[in-house]
Design an enzyme around this catalytic site. Sequence first.
Site, PDB file in Angstrom:
ATOM      1  N   LEU A  22       0.894  -1.043  -0.164  1.00  0.00           N
ATOM      2  CA  LEU A  22       0.089  -0.322   0.024  1.00  0.00           C
ATOM      3  C   LEU A  22       1.007   1.464  -0.120  1.00  0.00           C
ATOM      4  CD1 LEU A  22      -2.661  -1.408   2.920  1.00  0.00           C
ATOM      5  CD2 LEU A  22      -3.398  -0.802  -0.232  1.00  0.00           C
ATOM      6  N   PHE A  27      11.607   4.349   6.344  1.00  0.00           N
ATOM      7  CA  PHE A  27      12.253   2.629   7.338  1.00  0.00           C
ATOM      8  C   PHE A  27      10.491   1.982   7.391  1.00  0.00           C
ATOM      9  CE2 PHE A  27      15.396   5.825   8.372  1.00  0.00           C
ATOM     10  CZ  PHE A  27      15.088   6.612   8.724  1.00  0.00           C
ATOM     11  N   LYS A  29       6.744   0.171   6.444  1.00  0.00           N
ATOM     12  CA  LYS A  29       6.194  -0.097   4.944  1.00  0.00           C
ATOM     13  C   LYS A  29       4.626  -0.280   5.081  1.00  0.00           C
ATOM     14  CE  LYS A  29       7.036  -4.987   3.974  1.00  0.00           C
ATOM     15  NZ  LYS A  29       7.938  -5.280   5.074  1.00  0.00           N
ATOM     16  N   VAL A  30       4.044  -0.101   4.395  1.00  0.00           N
ATOM     17  CA  VAL A  30       2.249  -0.902   4.873  1.00  0.00           C
ATOM     18  C   VAL A  30       1.821  -1.936   3.624  1.00  0.00           C
ATOM     19  CG1 VAL A  30       0.073   0.094   5.221  1.00  0.00           C
ATOM     20  CG2 VAL A  30       1.864   1.864   5.921  1.00  0.00           C
ATOM     21  N   LYS A  49       1.455  -1.888   9.267  1.00  0.00           N
ATOM     22  CA  LYS A  49       2.537  -1.446   9.178  1.00  0.00           C
ATOM     23  C   LYS A  49       3.653  -2.033   9.924  1.00  0.00           C
ATOM     24  CE  LYS A  49       5.138   3.165  10.403  1.00  0.00           C
ATOM     25  NZ  LYS A  49       4.750   4.715   9.831  1.00  0.00           N
ATOM     26  N   ASP A 144       4.844  15.686  10.538  1.00  0.00           N
ATOM     27  CA  ASP A 144       4.909  15.118   8.950  1.00  0.00           C
ATOM     28  C   ASP A 144       3.518  15.171   8.546  1.00  0.00           C
ATOM     29  OD1 ASP A 144       6.528  12.486   7.460  1.00  0.00           O
ATOM     30  OD2 ASP A 144       5.996  14.381   6.977  1.00  0.00           O
TER      31      ASP A 144
END
Length: 306
Positions: A22, A27, A29-30, A49, A144
């Site tokens: 996705l 660092f 990932k999903v 995640k 962020d």
Amino acid sequence: VPIQEVDPTVFDIRFLRKIDDLGEGQFGKVELCQYDPRGDGRGELVAVKSLKSNGKGQLACHLRREIDTMRELYHHNIVKYKGVCSEEGGRTTKLIMEYLPAGSLKDYLPKRKHQTDLKRLLNYALQICQGMDYLGSQRFIHRDLAARNVLVENESTVKIGDFGLTKSMKEDKSYYTVKEETFSPVFWYAPECLMDCKFYPASDVWSFGVTLYELMTYCEPSSSPNTVYKEMLPNKTNGQMTLTRLVEVLIAGSRLPCPPRCPDTVYSLMRRCWEYDPANRIQFKGLITELETLLDERHRGDRLAV
Ligand SMILES: CCS(=O)(=O)N1CC(CC#N)(n2cc(-c3nc(Nc4ccc(C(=O)OC(C)(C)C)cc4)nc4[nH]ccc34)cn2)C1
């Protein structure tokens, strides 16, 4: 035999089946997974995640902090925490969240440009502010906020989707000092973050202004903050110099330009997020009021100069 008390926030790795990627970052990932404990193929879809490398120590504690942050957050415009899944005897943990089918604003908006009018864009902006105002009320700083980190549930609902850099201001400080971040989203950062590595709630407001700019440009890559800021910087130099030059142009008063067909009322809202002095910046509560006024039908005639 007593009924086995099952903790719904504990996911068994054996029943977690990967379906697709996705998203990914520096660092983490999903992945899209199906959690199918019954094995009948009708289990629910979840977003999972995990750390990219078999991140030890520092990275693992980052994900730990993110999990601890997300479990405390309950808001319509914040992606829901569902639980955790540990593997390898508990050495690595995965964060399980609700799956939002339409992806991030960055994926979604360019594809839906013609079905998304100004009113809908301002609705997304309002919802982001509502999520951020709630986050601030829980004493968190996001650090962020950007369109890439806002997820679309459906054409009328968006949610803040990632809390990887979120910090708590619990110990009654009014800001957070960051250690040197490796890959910082400098074009979403306020001057105080670029110069003194200090993050205030007002720093998130600056990032929201950049996110509103992205919304009004439908997240078109050609008008992305990276592209436009780099054109604004004198003699395009290598990465390192960008930071110094970026601070110079911001101090000189340069800001991202008004996007094409963006009403002046909306651009002036962006500018109020980009006040140099954090104390002079509008706050999320003020942004909510302004956006509700812009959206309110009654004022429609004299406000939304479409
Ligand atoms: C920061 C590094 S990161 O790696 O940790 N990482 C990136 C991050 C940024 C943010 N937010 N991210 C979250 C999700 C995500 N995606 C979804 N659904 C979808 C549904 C559809 C699509 C899609 O069609 O995509 C293509 C590219 C168009 C094929 C994508 C995602 N549901 C979610 N629920 C909870 C999280 C989450 C994806 N990326 C967080």
